[in-house]
Design a protein around this motif. Structure first.
Motif: not given
Length: 163
Positions: A4, A60, A62-63, A66-67, A71, A74, A133, A136
């Motif tokens: 990220l 989501l 994917y998010y 990342l974090d 997420a 989000m 990106i 997020i």
């Protein structure tokens, strides 16, 4: 897969101006809402699942890779947008298309005005995947504003300055 911090630092290099960032807090959600409305018109068989729901689910996932805290935030934001998009998709066709056009075109106008303030083209012109990106990134900006995720903030700024 890039971290990220790596992805956000690329994005941040195109979004340093506070005016540009502010326009993105309007433009990005408007575009997201318009796209989710459009995708809400596509249903899969008898399941009742829409392309918008599938898209949000994939994004989501994917998010979350990342974090997790970002997420989770989000997820709440995306659920609200999805509910609103589904209501817009229920409008009569002419009104629904008008809502879509206003949100989509208006969102892009905000984005482009922001980049005029920035004096730099949008990040997605150099890397199309930055379009995923942006949401997020804006959520992280809210976290940073309220003092959350200071380590991520430092890492993103360090990477953005060194590139």
């Amino acid at each position: 897969m890039k971290t990220l911090a790596e992805q956000m630092s690329f994005y941040q290099r195109y979004h340093r101006s506070p005016k540009n960032r502010l326009t993105h807090f309007i433009g990005v959600p408007a575009i997201m809402l318009a796209l989710l409305q459009l995708l809400s018109w596509v249903k899969f068989g008898t399941s009742g699942m829409s392309a918008a729901q599938l898209f949000v689910l994939i994004l989501l996932v994917y998010y979350f890779l990342l974090d997790i805290p970002l997420a989770l935030a989000m997820t709440v934001f995306s659920a609200a947008l999805l509910l609103l998009a589904e209501r817009l998709a229920e409008l009569p066709v002419e009104r629904g298309l008008t809502a879509f056009a206003i949100l989509f075109v208006g969102g892009w106008i905000f984005q482009l005005v922001g980049h005029r303030f920035e004096g730099r083209k949008p990040a997605l012109l150099d890397n199309f995947w930055q379009v995923f990106i942006a949401p997020i990134f804006l959520m992280a900006e809210l976290f940073f504003h309220f003092g959350y995720k200071p380590g991520l903030r430092r890492e993103v700024e360090r990477r953005a300055q060194s590139a």
